[in-house]
Design a protein around this motif. Structure first.
Motif, PDB file in Angstrom:
ATOM      1  N   THR A   1       0.837  -1.200   0.000  1.00  0.00           N
ATOM      2  CA  THR A   1       0.000   0.000   0.000  1.00  0.00           C
ATOM      3  C   THR A   1       0.871   1.249   0.000  1.00  0.00           C
ATOM      4  OG1 THR A   1      -1.912   1.030   1.054  1.00  0.00           O
ATOM      5  CG2 THR A   1      -0.180   0.248   2.525  1.00  0.00           C
ATOM      6  N   ASN A   2       0.240   2.389  -0.295  1.00  0.00           N
ATOM      7  CA  ASN A   2       0.938   3.664  -0.166  1.00  0.00           C
ATOM      8  C   ASN A   2       0.902   4.062   1.306  1.00  0.00           C
ATOM      9  OD1 ASN A   2       1.568   4.002  -2.858  1.00  0.00           O
ATOM     10  ND2 ASN A   2      -0.309   5.109  -3.313  1.00  0.00           N
ATOM     11  N   TYR A   3       2.038   4.522   1.811  1.00  0.00           N
ATOM     12  CA  TYR A   3       2.132   4.934   3.217  1.00  0.00           C
ATOM     13  C   TYR A   3       2.608   6.377   3.256  1.00  0.00           C
ATOM     14  CZ  TYR A   3       3.047   4.905   8.183  1.00  0.00           C
ATOM     15  OH  TYR A   3       3.020   5.199   9.523  1.00  0.00           O
ATOM     16  N   LEU A   4       1.996   7.175   4.127  1.00  0.00           N
ATOM     17  CA  LEU A   4       2.364   8.580   4.269  1.00  0.00           C
ATOM     18  C   LEU A   4       3.149   8.791   5.562  1.00  0.00           C
ATOM     19  CD1 LEU A   4       2.169  11.592   3.444  1.00  0.00           C
ATOM     20  CD2 LEU A   4      -0.014  11.662   4.676  1.00  0.00           C
ATOM     21  N   TYR A   5       4.385   9.240   5.404  1.00  0.00           N
ATOM     22  CA  TYR A   5       5.219   9.626   6.545  1.00  0.00           C
ATOM     23  C   TYR A   5       5.131  11.136   6.688  1.00  0.00           C
ATOM     24  CZ  TYR A   5       7.773   5.160   6.067  1.00  0.00           C
ATOM     25  OH  TYR A   5       8.133   3.844   5.997  1.00  0.00           O
ATOM     26  N   LYS A   6       5.176  11.615   7.929  1.00  0.00           N
ATOM     27  CA  LYS A   6       5.252  13.052   8.179  1.00  0.00           C
ATOM     28  C   LYS A   6       6.365  13.289   9.202  1.00  0.00           C
ATOM     29  CE  LYS A   6       0.616  14.533   7.050  1.00  0.00           C
ATOM     30  NZ  LYS A   6       0.719  15.778   6.352  1.00  0.00           N
TER      31      LYS A   6
ATOM     32  N   GLU B   1       7.018  16.049  -0.344  1.00  0.00           N
ATOM     33  CA  GLU B   1       6.591  17.446  -0.323  1.00  0.00           C
ATOM     34  C   GLU B   1       7.172  18.094   0.929  1.00  0.00           C
ATOM     35  OE1 GLU B   1       2.327  17.845  -0.651  1.00  0.00           O
ATOM     36  OE2 GLU B   1       2.246  16.101  -1.985  1.00  0.00           O
ATOM     37  N   SER B   2       7.685  19.312   0.765  1.00  0.00           N
ATOM     38  CA  SER B   2       8.236  19.999   1.934  1.00  0.00           C
ATOM     39  C   SER B   2       7.650  21.394   2.038  1.00  0.00           C
ATOM     40  CB  SER B   2       9.761  20.062   1.862  1.00  0.00           C
ATOM     41  OG  SER B   2      10.177  20.742   0.711  1.00  0.00           O
ATOM     42  N   LYS B   3       7.547  21.846   3.279  1.00  0.00           N
ATOM     43  CA  LYS B   3       6.994  23.169   3.541  1.00  0.00           C
ATOM     44  C   LYS B   3       7.702  23.748   4.754  1.00  0.00           C
ATOM     45  CE  LYS B   3       2.703  25.545   4.559  1.00  0.00           C
ATOM     46  NZ  LYS B   3       1.290  25.428   4.926  1.00  0.00           N
ATOM     47  N   GLN B   4       8.218  24.965   4.596  1.00  0.00           N
ATOM     48  CA  GLN B   4       8.898  25.612   5.721  1.00  0.00           C
ATOM     49  C   GLN B   4       7.886  26.271   6.639  1.00  0.00           C
ATOM     50  OE1 GLN B   4      12.023  28.380   4.980  1.00  0.00           O
ATOM     51  NE2 GLN B   4      13.437  26.830   4.223  1.00  0.00           N
TER      52      GLN B   4
ATOM     53  N   SER C   1       8.568  20.909   7.303  1.00  0.00           N
ATOM     54  CA  SER C   1       7.791  19.671   7.417  1.00  0.00           C
ATOM     55  C   SER C   1       7.946  18.908   6.114  1.00  0.00           C
ATOM     56  CB  SER C   1       6.324  19.958   7.718  1.00  0.00           C
ATOM     57  OG  SER C   1       5.696  20.516   6.590  1.00  0.00           O
ATOM     58  N   LEU C   2       8.117  17.609   6.232  1.00  0.00           N
ATOM     59  CA  LEU C   2       8.253  16.735   5.071  1.00  0.00           C
ATOM     60  C   LEU C   2       7.111  15.734   5.098  1.00  0.00           C
ATOM     61  CD1 LEU C   2      12.073  15.974   5.257  1.00  0.00           C
ATOM     62  CD2 LEU C   2      10.940  17.527   3.689  1.00  0.00           C
ATOM     63  N   SER C   3       6.368  15.664   4.000  1.00  0.00           N
ATOM     64  CA  SER C   3       5.334  14.646   3.817  1.00  0.00           C
ATOM     65  C   SER C   3       5.835  13.740   2.707  1.00  0.00           C
ATOM     66  CB  SER C   3       4.009  15.287   3.407  1.00  0.00           C
ATOM     67  OG  SER C   3       3.540  16.119   4.432  1.00  0.00           O
TER      68      SER C   3
END
Length: 95
Positions: A25-30, A55-58, A66-68
């Motif tokens: 499956t697809n897994y989302l790490y944060k 995806e990253s957001k400062q 933050s990294l998703s």
């Protein structure tokens, strides 16, 4: 609590993943990382050649990033393996 996650934590996580998802499956790490190019590059390298979408957001003040990370994994053990690898990067918070 120790900043290093315990074996008990990973054991419970594995059971939870087995019960709530069908694999692969697809897994989302944060992750939250201090905004430091070297640390962010280390995390990117951990997910190199996995087909991960990162995806990253400062943060507003730019102190944290933050990294998703969404990646297709074959089983709960693969999820836990990546958490352990990222856990070796100093200052990373797993959400």
């Amino acid at each position: 609590m120790d900043t290093e996650k315990s074996d008990e934590f990973y054991r419970k996580l594995k059971i939870q993943l087995e019960e709530t998802s069908s694999w692969p499956t697809n897994y989302l790490y944060k992750f939250i990382v201090p905004t430091d190019g070297e640390r962010i590059v280390q995390i990117h390298k951990i997910f190199d050649n996995t087909g991960a979408v990162i995806e990253s957001k400062q943060s507003k003040k730019g102190k944290y990033t933050s990294l998703s990370i969404t990646v297709h994994l074959k089983n709960p053990d693969a999820v836990i393996e990546k958490y352990k690898e990222v856990g070796k990067v100093k200052g990373v918070i797993s959400l």
